[in-house]
Design an enzyme around this catalytic site. Structure first.
Site, short mmCIF file in Angstrom:
data_model
loop_
_atom_site.label_atom_id
_atom_site.label_comp_id
_atom_site.label_asym_id
_atom_site.label_seq_id
_atom_site.Cartn_x
_atom_site.Cartn_y
_atom_site.Cartn_z
CE LYS A 77 -8.98 7.00 5.73
NZ LYS A 77 -9.51 6.31 4.48
CE1 TYR A 90 -8.60 9.82 0.10
CE2 TYR A 90 -10.43 10.20 1.65
CZ TYR A 90 -9.11 9.67 1.37
OH TYR A 90 -8.87 8.62 2.35
CG PHE A 94 -15.88 5.90 -3.12
CD1 PHE A 94 -14.78 6.87 -2.53
CD2 PHE A 94 -15.64 5.35 -4.31
CE1 PHE A 94 -13.60 6.69 -3.08
CE2 PHE A 94 -14.35 4.99 -4.51
CZ PHE A 94 -13.31 5.80 -4.03
NE ARG A 122 -1.13 1.53 -0.14
CZ ARG A 122 -2.31 2.31 -0.23
NH1 ARG A 122 -2.68 3.41 0.16
NH2 ARG A 122 -3.35 1.51 -0.88
CB THR A 146 -9.27 -0.33 0.06
OG1 THR A 146 -7.84 0.31 -0.73
CG2 THR A 146 -9.96 1.06 0.44
NE ARG A 166 -7.30 1.17 5.18
CZ ARG A 166 -6.92 1.53 4.17
NH1 ARG A 166 -6.49 0.72 3.16
NH2 ARG A 166 -7.12 2.74 3.82
CG ASN A 216 -10.65 2.68 5.05
OD1 ASN A 216 -10.50 3.65 5.51
ND2 ASN A 216 -10.36 2.29 3.90
CG HIS A 243 -4.60 8.38 3.75
ND1 HIS A 243 -4.94 8.09 2.52
CD2 HIS A 243 -3.56 9.21 3.79
CE1 HIS A 243 -4.37 8.46 1.61
NE2 HIS A 243 -3.32 9.28 2.26
CD GLU A 286 -1.77 11.48 0.19
OE1 GLU A 286 -1.13 10.85 1.17
OE2 GLU A 286 -2.57 10.92 -0.47
P1 GDP Z 1 -6.74 3.62 0.35
O1 GDP Z 1 -5.69 4.25 -0.54
O2 GDP Z 1 -6.41 2.11 0.44
O3 GDP Z 1 -7.07 4.43 1.35
O4 GDP Z 1 -8.00 3.37 -1.00
P2 GDP Z 1 -8.25 4.61 -2.16
O5 GDP Z 1 -7.34 5.60 -2.40
O6 GDP Z 1 -8.70 3.84 -3.21
O7 GDP Z 1 -9.68 5.32 -1.55
C1 GDP Z 1 -9.67 6.43 -0.46
C2 GDP Z 1 -10.74 6.19 0.57
O8 GDP Z 1 -11.89 6.10 -0.17
C3 GDP Z 1 -10.69 4.82 1.10
O9 GDP Z 1 -9.48 4.72 2.12
C4 GDP Z 1 -12.00 4.56 1.86
O10 GDP Z 1 -12.24 5.26 2.83
C5 GDP Z 1 -12.80 5.22 0.50
N1 GDP Z 1 -13.43 4.15 -0.50
C6 GDP Z 1 -12.54 3.69 -1.24
N2 GDP Z 1 -13.45 2.78 -2.14
C7 GDP Z 1 -14.90 3.04 -1.64
C8 GDP Z 1 -16.01 2.54 -2.00
O11 GDP Z 1 -16.29 1.80 -3.00
N3 GDP Z 1 -16.89 2.94 -1.30
C9 GDP Z 1 -17.00 3.88 -0.37
N4 GDP Z 1 -18.00 4.33 0.18
N5 GDP Z 1 -15.69 4.41 0.29
C10 GDP Z 1 -14.53 3.96 -0.43
#
Ligand code: GDP
Length: 139
Positions: free
Chosen positions: A10, A50, A58, A86, A92, A103, A113, A116, A127
């Site tokens: 990222k 996304y 968010f 992962r 996350t 991370r 973080n 992805h 994707e």
């Molecule tokens: P991942 O699969 O671990 O990347 O997690 P998700 O698919 O749930 O979320 C996608 C991305 O959105 C995450 O990697 C973070 O960059 C962001 N994100 C997820 N949860 C939050 C949150 O609660 N707050 C904020 N600001 N960003 C979030």
């Protein structure tokens, strides 16, 4: 089972000069890089990527972040690569991530973080197709 996944370094990972470190960790796990390029997503492209998070609190913030600078997108291949990558990334929220994960070591907060990784074969297929065409994938 040999499978493919989509990895993104990222904008925070790119700006912190972590590209080499992250690829070293990926290759160190025996995972193969099958395609790779640097891109800078527009806000609209980040929103499409996304789209599954559309409506969440968010969504605006994470799509601003993902379009804030260049990313490195890669296709990784290997046995059980979706789970292995992962595991390498960590949870996350970096505060919940295990020691030694990308991370845990490099994230700034739950949003910035660093990496992805696709979470299932169906999302990996979507994707990969979002960023790469067949000519860009080796093998
Ligand atoms: P991942 O699969 O671990 O990347 O997690 P998700 O698919 O749930 O979320 C996608 C991305 O959105 C995450 O990697 C973070 O960059 C962001 N994100 C997820 N949860 C939050 C949150 O609660 N707050 C904020 N600001 N960003 C979030």
């Amino acid at each position: 089972m040999i499978e493919k996944t989509l990895s993104i370094i990222k904008p925070d990972g790119v700006s912190k000069n972590l590209i080499g470190d992250i690829i070293k960790r990926i290759e160190g796990q025996g995972l193969k890089v099958k395609a790779m390029k640097m891109i800078h997503m527009s806000k609209e492209q980040a929103k499409d990527f996304y789209a599954v998070h559309d409506g969440k609190p968010f969504f605006e913030s994470v799509t601003d972040f993902m379009s804030s600078g260049p990313c490195v997108v890669m296709i990784l291949e290997g046995g059980d690569v979706i789970k292995k990558y992962r595991d390498l990334m960590g949870a996350t929220n970096f505060e919940d991530a295990e020691e030694g994960t990308i991370r845990r070591e490099f994230a700034t907060n739950i949003e910035k973080n660093v990496v992805h990784g696709s979470d299932a074969p169906e999302t990996a297929a979507f994707e990969i197709g979002y960023f790469f065409n067949a000519l860009e994938i080796v093998g």
